[in-house]
Design a protein around this motif. Structure first.
Motif, PDB file in Angstrom:
ATOM      1  N   UNK A 103      48.829  30.338  26.087  1.00  0.00           N
ATOM      2  CA  UNK A 103      49.151  30.733  24.733  1.00  0.00           C
ATOM      3  C   UNK A 103      50.361  29.785  24.056  1.00  0.00           C
ATOM      4  N   UNK A 104      50.423  29.733  22.889  1.00  0.00           N
ATOM      5  CA  UNK A 104      51.483  28.889  22.057  1.00  0.00           C
ATOM      6  C   UNK A 104      52.141  29.775  20.953  1.00  0.00           C
ATOM      7  N   UNK A 105      53.549  29.788  21.092  1.00  0.00           N
ATOM      8  CA  UNK A 105      54.150  30.520  19.874  1.00  0.00           C
ATOM      9  C   UNK A 105      55.038  29.593  19.244  1.00  0.00           C
ATOM     10  N   UNK A 106      55.024  29.641  17.685  1.00  0.00           N
ATOM     11  CA  UNK A 106      55.739  28.858  16.761  1.00  0.00           C
ATOM     12  C   UNK A 106      56.486  29.763  16.026  1.00  0.00           C
ATOM     13  N   UNK A 107      58.006  29.632  16.122  1.00  0.00           N
ATOM     14  CA  UNK A 107      59.111  30.210  15.421  1.00  0.00           C
ATOM     15  C   UNK A 107      59.629  29.448  14.574  1.00  0.00           C
ATOM     16  N   UNK A 108      59.547  29.796  12.965  1.00  0.00           N
ATOM     17  CA  UNK A 108      60.029  29.129  12.091  1.00  0.00           C
ATOM     18  C   UNK A 108      61.373  29.449  11.446  1.00  0.00           C
ATOM     19  N   UNK A 109      62.212  28.650  10.861  1.00  0.00           N
ATOM     20  CA  UNK A 109      63.552  29.240  10.298  1.00  0.00           C
ATOM     21  C   UNK A 109      63.885  28.068   9.390  1.00  0.00           C
ATOM     22  N   UNK A 110      64.699  28.661   8.514  1.00  0.00           N
ATOM     23  CA  UNK A 110      65.336  27.909   7.375  1.00  0.00           C
ATOM     24  C   UNK A 110      64.694  28.005   5.875  1.00  0.00           C
ATOM     25  N   UNK A 111      63.749  28.851   5.625  1.00  0.00           N
ATOM     26  CA  UNK A 111      63.538  28.911   4.448  1.00  0.00           C
ATOM     27  C   UNK A 111      64.490  29.769   3.363  1.00  0.00           C
ATOM     28  N   UNK A 112      64.303  29.642   1.868  1.00  0.00           N
ATOM     29  CA  UNK A 112      65.104  30.584   1.261  1.00  0.00           C
ATOM     30  C   UNK A 112      64.970  30.177  -0.108  1.00  0.00           C
ATOM     31  N   UNK A 113      66.056  30.531  -0.888  1.00  0.00           N
ATOM     32  CA  UNK A 113      66.299  30.337  -2.344  1.00  0.00           C
ATOM     33  C   UNK A 113      66.966  28.930  -2.652  1.00  0.00           C
ATOM     34  N   UNK A 114      66.564  28.282  -3.455  1.00  0.00           N
ATOM     35  CA  UNK A 114      67.540  26.845  -3.848  1.00  0.00           C
ATOM     36  C   UNK A 114      67.224  26.464  -5.398  1.00  0.00           C
ATOM     37  N   UNK A 174      57.875  23.099  -8.056  1.00  0.00           N
ATOM     38  CA  UNK A 174      56.414  23.052  -7.606  1.00  0.00           C
ATOM     39  C   UNK A 174      56.468  23.091  -6.008  1.00  0.00           C
ATOM     40  N   UNK A 175      57.484  22.791  -5.421  1.00  0.00           N
ATOM     41  CA  UNK A 175      57.567  22.847  -4.103  1.00  0.00           C
ATOM     42  C   UNK A 175      57.687  24.374  -3.465  1.00  0.00           C
ATOM     43  N   UNK A 176      57.667  25.265  -4.453  1.00  0.00           N
ATOM     44  CA  UNK A 176      57.706  26.815  -4.065  1.00  0.00           C
ATOM     45  C   UNK A 176      56.356  27.128  -3.379  1.00  0.00           C
ATOM     46  N   UNK A 177      56.357  27.518  -2.212  1.00  0.00           N
ATOM     47  CA  UNK A 177      55.291  28.032  -1.333  1.00  0.00           C
ATOM     48  C   UNK A 177      55.777  28.753  -0.037  1.00  0.00           C
ATOM     49  N   UNK A 178      54.966  29.146   0.522  1.00  0.00           N
ATOM     50  CA  UNK A 178      55.092  29.626   1.923  1.00  0.00           C
ATOM     51  C   UNK A 178      54.847  28.252   2.552  1.00  0.00           C
ATOM     52  N   UNK A 179      55.745  27.879   3.633  1.00  0.00           N
ATOM     53  CA  UNK A 179      55.661  26.638   4.532  1.00  0.00           C
ATOM     54  C   UNK A 179      55.303  27.245   5.930  1.00  0.00           C
ATOM     55  N   UNK A 180      54.280  26.742   6.415  1.00  0.00           N
ATOM     56  CA  UNK A 180      53.758  27.159   7.772  1.00  0.00           C
ATOM     57  C   UNK A 180      53.969  25.970   8.499  1.00  0.00           C
ATOM     58  N   UNK A 181      54.313  26.123   9.861  1.00  0.00           N
ATOM     59  CA  UNK A 181      54.439  25.224  11.111  1.00  0.00           C
ATOM     60  C   UNK A 181      53.024  25.232  11.618  1.00  0.00           C
ATOM     61  N   UNK A 182      52.714  24.122  12.313  1.00  0.00           N
ATOM     62  CA  UNK A 182      51.284  23.785  12.566  1.00  0.00           C
ATOM     63  C   UNK A 182      51.577  23.043  13.943  1.00  0.00           C
ATOM     64  N   UNK A 183      50.773  23.481  14.864  1.00  0.00           N
ATOM     65  CA  UNK A 183      50.725  22.596  16.158  1.00  0.00           C
ATOM     66  C   UNK A 183      49.416  22.503  16.638  1.00  0.00           C
ATOM     67  N   UNK A 184      49.058  21.135  16.912  1.00  0.00           N
ATOM     68  CA  UNK A 184      47.600  20.963  17.413  1.00  0.00           C
ATOM     69  C   UNK A 184      47.700  20.044  18.892  1.00  0.00           C
ATOM     70  N   UNK A 185      47.055  20.595  19.844  1.00  0.00           N
ATOM     71  CA  UNK A 185      47.364  20.091  21.187  1.00  0.00           C
ATOM     72  C   UNK A 185      46.185  20.310  22.002  1.00  0.00           C
ATOM     73  N   UNK A 186      46.023  19.110  23.081  1.00  0.00           N
ATOM     74  CA  UNK A 186      44.721  19.220  23.717  1.00  0.00           C
ATOM     75  C   UNK A 186      45.053  18.556  25.182  1.00  0.00           C
ATOM     76  N   UNK A 187      44.641  19.072  26.015  1.00  0.00           N
ATOM     77  CA  UNK A 187      44.998  18.370  27.451  1.00  0.00           C
ATOM     78  C   UNK A 187      44.574  16.879  27.690  1.00  0.00           C
ATOM     79  N   UNK A 221      40.649  20.336  20.739  1.00  0.00           N
ATOM     80  CA  UNK A 221      42.162  20.734  20.345  1.00  0.00           C
ATOM     81  C   UNK A 221      42.185  22.117  20.031  1.00  0.00           C
ATOM     82  N   UNK A 222      43.644  22.756  20.385  1.00  0.00           N
ATOM     83  CA  UNK A 222      43.603  23.845  19.986  1.00  0.00           C
ATOM     84  C   UNK A 222      44.701  23.838  18.768  1.00  0.00           C
ATOM     85  N   UNK A 223      44.526  24.625  17.867  1.00  0.00           N
ATOM     86  CA  UNK A 223      45.455  24.684  16.661  1.00  0.00           C
ATOM     87  C   UNK A 223      46.270  26.070  16.617  1.00  0.00           C
ATOM     88  N   UNK A 224      47.455  25.887  16.384  1.00  0.00           N
ATOM     89  CA  UNK A 224      48.260  27.153  16.181  1.00  0.00           C
ATOM     90  C   UNK A 224      49.139  27.247  14.930  1.00  0.00           C
TER      91      UNK A 224
END
Length: 121
Positions: free
Chosen positions: A1-12, A88-101, A107-110
């Motif tokens: 299993x893979x975990x992705x932890x995001x940081x750095x968003x906010x109001x600008x 117009x850049x306002x949004x929820x930003x999601x990190x994505x990882x695609x990996x395969x052996x 591929x597995x997508x997280x």
């Protein structure tokens, strides 16, 4: 299993900058691609930028010249430097990882949990 932890968003304010980070942990194969997608209210989730483990980055036309994606392979971390931000850049930003052996494997997508970016005066 893979975990992705995001940081750095906010109001600008318009014209400002933000830097997003996403740290991945778990079973990550050498063949992988990390990137960022975003989803605004009432819209679909769209690609912002991706960068393969051994290749060149790819950007959405709407962010070319303003955003820069980079990665630290030793830390399994991807960054998104966002400059000249627009409302117009306002949004929820999601990190994505695609990996395969192997190149012949499925591929597995997280996804990360998402981080809000709001550009407003």
């Amino acid at each position: 299993q893979v975990q992705l932890v995001e940081s750095g968003g906010g109001l600008v304010q318009p014209g400002g900058s933000l830097r997003l980070s996403c740290a991945a942990s778990g079973r990550i194969f050498i063949d992988n691609s990390m990137g960022w997608y975003r989803q605004a209210p009432g819209k679909e989730r769209d690609l912002v930028a991706v960068i393969p483990s051994g290749g060149l980055p790819n950007y959405a036309d709407s962010v070319k010249g303003r955003f820069n994606i980079s990665r630290d392979n030793a830390k399994n971390t991807v960054y998104l430097q966002m400059n000249a931000l627009k409302p117009e850049d306002t949004a929820v930003y999601y990190c994505n990882l695609v990996t395969r052996p192997t190149a012949y494997s499925i591929s597995n997508t997280y996804w990360g949990q998402g981080t809000q970016v709001t550009v407003s005066a």
